[in-house]
Design an enzyme around this catalytic site. Structure first.
Site, short mmCIF file in Angstrom:
data_model
loop_
_atom_site.label_atom_id
_atom_site.label_comp_id
_atom_site.label_asym_id
_atom_site.label_seq_id
_atom_site.Cartn_x
_atom_site.Cartn_y
_atom_site.Cartn_z
N THR A 189 68.38 10.21 8.36
CA THR A 189 68.17 10.12 6.90
C THR A 189 67.53 11.40 6.37
OG1 THR A 189 66.05 9.06 7.33
CG2 THR A 189 67.91 7.60 6.81
N ASP A 190 66.78 12.11 7.22
CA ASP A 190 65.94 13.21 6.68
C ASP A 190 66.76 14.33 6.05
OD1 ASP A 190 66.78 14.21 9.20
OD2 ASP A 190 64.79 14.97 9.76
N GLY A 237 63.43 17.19 26.04
CA GLY A 237 64.80 16.66 26.01
C GLY A 237 64.85 15.15 25.93
N SER A 238 63.77 14.53 25.44
CA SER A 238 63.73 13.07 25.45
C SER A 238 63.85 12.48 24.05
CB SER A 238 62.41 12.61 26.07
OG SER A 238 61.35 13.12 25.29
N GLY A 239 63.87 13.32 23.02
CA GLY A 239 63.89 12.79 21.66
C GLY A 239 62.49 12.54 21.12
N SER A 241 60.57 15.14 20.25
CA SER A 241 60.28 16.35 19.46
C SER A 241 59.39 17.36 20.18
CB SER A 241 59.66 15.98 18.11
OG SER A 241 60.58 15.24 17.37
N GLU A 295 63.14 26.47 14.16
CA GLU A 295 64.02 25.63 15.00
C GLU A 295 65.50 25.93 14.71
OE1 GLU A 295 62.64 23.12 17.14
OE2 GLU A 295 64.67 23.10 17.91
N ASP A 352 60.63 15.83 12.08
CA ASP A 352 59.84 16.05 13.30
C ASP A 352 58.66 16.97 13.02
OD1 ASP A 352 62.04 14.71 14.20
OD2 ASP A 352 62.92 16.42 15.24
C1 GLA Z 1 66.45 14.93 15.31
C2 GLA Z 1 66.22 15.93 14.19
C3 GLA Z 1 65.54 15.26 12.99
C4 GLA Z 1 66.25 13.99 12.58
C5 GLA Z 1 66.52 13.11 13.80
C6 GLA Z 1 67.36 11.90 13.44
O1 GLA Z 1 65.21 14.52 15.83
O2 GLA Z 1 65.44 17.00 14.64
O3 GLA Z 1 65.46 16.16 11.92
O4 GLA Z 1 67.43 14.27 11.87
O5 GLA Z 1 67.18 13.82 14.83
O6 GLA Z 1 66.67 11.08 12.58
#
Ligand code: GLA
Length: 320
Positions: free
Chosen positions: A17-18, A79-81, A83, A113, A125
């Site tokens: 959504t961001d 690499g895990s999501g 951030s 980034e 993030d």
């Molecule tokens: C990644 C991106 C964020 C966001 C998410 C999904 O983490 O870095 O900006 O778009 O995916 O919500």
């Protein structure tokens, strides 16, 4: 010598959504990047890190004029999501320029980034890493970059489970989805999907996810304020289904983890971050041990070892 720190984040709800001016509900976590900094007189930027920092160092060079020696340590799994790279970008900018703060710091880290990784990420993030408040989730409006901290109710744990699979195809699939959302908004004649109605997007699954997800974030913030954990859990499950069915960014492993979490007693669970692998986050009644049964069930069905850890909401980045 000074030390700066910047936390990773977990997103409780509101993914993809961001970059459409939307809403999300992340929190900074008690896993962070730390950098020990000493100034250098020759203007050079030297970074010692377990992971190759050269793309980031190259990208920051045009921006800052001061020289530093920087030694990086991190407890954010890479690499895990969660951030890890946003935390690193925020920390590196702070190391090079400790006067940066707030939105300026978050936006500079997002730009860093983009340049270093080539992934056209949104700003969630970096905002979470900068604006984190201990004990609180952050209701983030990516249109005006306002942040409302909302206390995490007592009596719940937040558990993150790594699928053991790195995020696959992430950058290209992410960029493709972002471009498709922009095309959908343009076709509707709106600036971003934040301005679209449910009726307008009913025939487009990608756009439908974004519009419905913004509504779920609003409802989740209400549930959090009311301490209605069962409702929050239901919204997480609905959010996961939308990311899976409409937005197409889940995997069989993430779907399995969500089911195992609810079977083990979680109020709800969902993939967190971009998807394509990485982690799920679960909202759990405090003290309920989901780690054992989830890990056993996952191992039995996939042969993979998941990593399970409880996270708490931490303060945002700063000079220590
Ligand atoms: C990644 C991106 C964020 C966001 C998410 C999904 O983490 O870095 O900006 O778009 O995916 O919500």
């Amino acid at each position: 010598m000074t030390v700066v720190r910047a936390p990773g984040r977990v997103n409780l709800i509101g993914d993809h959504t961001d970059y459409q001016d939307g809403l999300c509900l992340p929190m900074a976590i008690d896993r962070e990047v730390r950098i020990e900094v000493t100034p250098r007189v020759d203007g050079e930027i030297r970074v010692v890190s377990e992971h190759d920092p050269s793309a980031y160092v190259a990208a920051i060079r045009d921006r800052v004029t001061t020289g530093i020696d920087a030694t990086v340590t991190s407890t954010v799994p890479v690499g895990s999501g969660l951030s890890s790279s946003a935390a690193f970008s925020v920390a590196l900018l702070l190391a090079a320029d400790p006067t940066l703060h707030g939105r300026d710091l978050a936006l500079a880290a997002q730009e860093l980034e983009h340049r270093a990784s080539g992934v056209p990420c949104g700003v969630m993030d970096q905002m979470a890493s900068v604006f984190g408040v201990a004990g609180h989730a952050l209701l983030l409006d990516c249109r005006d970059l306002t942040v409302e901290p909302i206390p995490i109710p007592a009596g719940v744990d937040l558990v993150v489970i790594h699928s053991g699979l790195p995020r696959r195809l992430e950058s290209s699939a992410y960029a493709k989805r972002r471009a498709a959302c922009e095309a959908a908004a343009a076709a509707l004649g709106v600036a971003t999907l934040r301005d679209a109605t449910e009726a307008q997007v009913s025939a487009n699954p990608l756009a439908r996810h974004v519009v419905s997800e913004n509504e779920r974030v609003r409802a989740s913030a209400d549930a959090l304020r009311a301490g209605d954990n069962a409702r929050f859990g239901d919204l997480m499950l609905a959010g996961h289904a939308s990311l899976r069915d409409d937005f197409g960014v889940s995997t069989l492993e993430l779907d399995l983890l969500v089911t195992l979490c609810t079977d083990a007693g979680a109020y709800g669970a969902r993939l967190t971050g971009a998807g394509f692998g990485g982690c799920v986050v679960a909202l759990v009644p405090a003290g309920t041990d989901i780690a054992g049964p989830v890990a056993a069930g996952y191992r039995a069905r996939t042969g993979l070892d998941p990593q399970v850890f409880t996270v708490t909401a931490a303060d945002g980045a700063g000079v220590m």
